[in-house]
Design a protein around this motif. Structure first.
Motif, short mmCIF file in Angstrom:
data_model
loop_
_atom_site.label_atom_id
_atom_site.label_comp_id
_atom_site.label_asym_id
_atom_site.label_seq_id
_atom_site.Cartn_x
_atom_site.Cartn_y
_atom_site.Cartn_z
N VAL A 98 0.85 -1.19 0.00
CA VAL A 98 0.00 0.00 0.00
C VAL A 98 0.89 1.24 0.00
O VAL A 98 1.86 1.33 0.77
N GLU A 99 0.59 2.21 -0.84
CA GLU A 99 1.38 3.44 -0.89
C GLU A 99 1.15 4.26 0.37
O GLU A 99 0.01 4.56 0.73
N VAL A 100 2.23 4.61 1.05
CA VAL A 100 2.17 5.43 2.26
C VAL A 100 3.03 6.66 2.05
O VAL A 100 4.22 6.54 1.70
N ARG A 101 2.46 7.83 2.27
CA ARG A 101 3.18 9.08 2.10
C ARG A 101 3.33 9.77 3.45
O ARG A 101 2.36 10.27 4.02
N PHE A 102 4.53 9.78 3.98
CA PHE A 102 4.79 10.44 5.26
C PHE A 102 4.97 11.94 5.05
O PHE A 102 5.32 12.40 3.96
N GLY A 103 4.74 12.70 6.12
CA GLY A 103 4.90 14.14 6.07
C GLY A 103 3.91 14.81 5.15
O GLY A 103 4.17 15.91 4.65
N SER A 104 2.77 14.19 4.93
CA SER A 104 1.76 14.71 4.01
C SER A 104 0.44 14.93 4.73
O SER A 104 0.08 14.17 5.63
N THR A 105 -0.28 15.96 4.33
CA THR A 105 -1.56 16.26 4.97
C THR A 105 -2.50 16.93 3.98
O THR A 105 -2.05 17.67 3.09
N PRO A 106 -3.81 16.67 4.08
CA PRO A 106 -4.76 17.36 3.20
C PRO A 106 -5.03 18.77 3.72
O PRO A 106 -5.10 18.98 4.94
N VAL A 107 -5.16 19.72 2.83
CA VAL A 107 -5.47 21.10 3.23
C VAL A 107 -6.79 21.57 2.63
O VAL A 107 -7.31 22.63 3.00
N GLU A 108 -7.35 20.77 1.71
CA GLU A 108 -8.63 21.14 1.10
C GLU A 108 -9.27 19.88 0.50
O GLU A 108 -8.58 19.08 -0.13
N VAL A 109 -10.56 19.72 0.72
CA VAL A 109 -11.30 18.59 0.14
C VAL A 109 -12.53 19.16 -0.56
O VAL A 109 -13.36 19.83 0.06
N THR A 110 -12.65 18.89 -1.86
CA THR A 110 -13.77 19.39 -2.65
C THR A 110 -14.49 18.21 -3.30
O THR A 110 -13.87 17.43 -4.02
N GLU A 111 -15.79 18.10 -3.04
CA GLU A 111 -16.56 17.00 -3.62
C GLU A 111 -17.02 17.36 -5.02
O GLU A 111 -17.64 18.41 -5.23
N GLY A 112 -16.76 16.49 -5.96
CA GLY A 112 -17.21 16.67 -7.32
C GLY A 112 -18.38 15.76 -7.62
O GLY A 112 -18.85 15.03 -6.74
N PRO A 113 -18.87 15.74 -8.85
CA PRO A 113 -20.02 14.89 -9.20
C PRO A 113 -19.74 13.39 -9.08
O PRO A 113 -20.64 12.60 -8.82
#
Length: 209
Positions: free
Chosen positions: A117-132
């Motif tokens: 499984v791909e794991v990305r350290f030091g990463s965080t979401p700053v915006e979540v936008t729902e599309g169709p």
């Protein structure tokens, strides 16, 4: 084409979700704010339902338990003010014979099962936008930002969840309610009641469950 899921948080909930999603045919991607996987943590008692959950997740063979050797007589003692002691029941003497593990022991076992499984350290979401049809997430790592689309976003980043804040707004107006939901969800998870009606239900990005 395999659906992609973003799992935010490399804790017990995040890795468990990734394992389940992968089994269901999804491609999970885990992002973790910390620069590396954390170890240690508080003690957790795994009751029969919790041990069965470990079997279901395929991690039972990797799970290190810390139960002390049991003596033929009393294993726990009650000590009064004068230092006198008498046999008593301890936490591990409860019905169900809980297995004593550290939170880090569970995470270490899960870590061995998320290989691939791909794991990305030091990463965080700053915006979540729902599309169709999918959610677009703005991610940040080392000051650099980039956008990526996912079919599902899973917030497994704790009571101060950045995903919940980004999708539903700040917790300031209802901190007590958030704490109660978090406490109940954690208790249900430890007791193996994650499928009960009282457990928190997952929701789509941008929609209340």
């Amino acid at each position: 084409m395999r659906k992609r899921a973003l799992v935010v948080g490399l804790g017990i909930a995040g890795m468990s979700a990734a394992i389940g999603l992968r089994r269901a045919g999804w491609t999970p991607v885990i992002v973790e704010r910390a620069p590396e996987r954390r170890t240690g943590g508080y003690f957790v008692g795994l009751f029969p339902e919790g041990r069965q959950a470990a079997v279901d997740l395929g991690i039972a063979g990797h799970l290190h338990t810390r139960n002390p050797e049991r003596a033929t007589r009393a294993n726990s003692w009650s000590v009064d003010r004068r230092g006198r002691r008498r046999p008593a029941l301890g936490f591990l003497d409860q019905p169900g014979e809980p297995a004593a593990v550290l939170r880090g022991d569970i995470e270490a076992a899960l870590w061995q099962s998320v290989t691939g499984v791909e794991v990305r350290f030091g990463s965080t979401p700053v915006e979540v936008t729902e599309g169709p049809a999918e959610a677009e997430v703005l991610l940040e790592k080392a000051g650099a930002r980039y956008r990526e689309s996912f079919d599902l976003v899973v917030g497994a980043d704790g009571i101060r969840s950045s995903v919940r804040r980004l999708v539903f707004g700040p917790d300031d107006g209802h901190p007590g309610a958030v704490q109660r939901v978090a406490d109940r969800s954690a208790a249900l998870g430890l007791l193996g009641h994650g499928r009960s009606r009282g457990a928190a239900r997952p929701g789509l990005p941008g929609r209340r469950p």
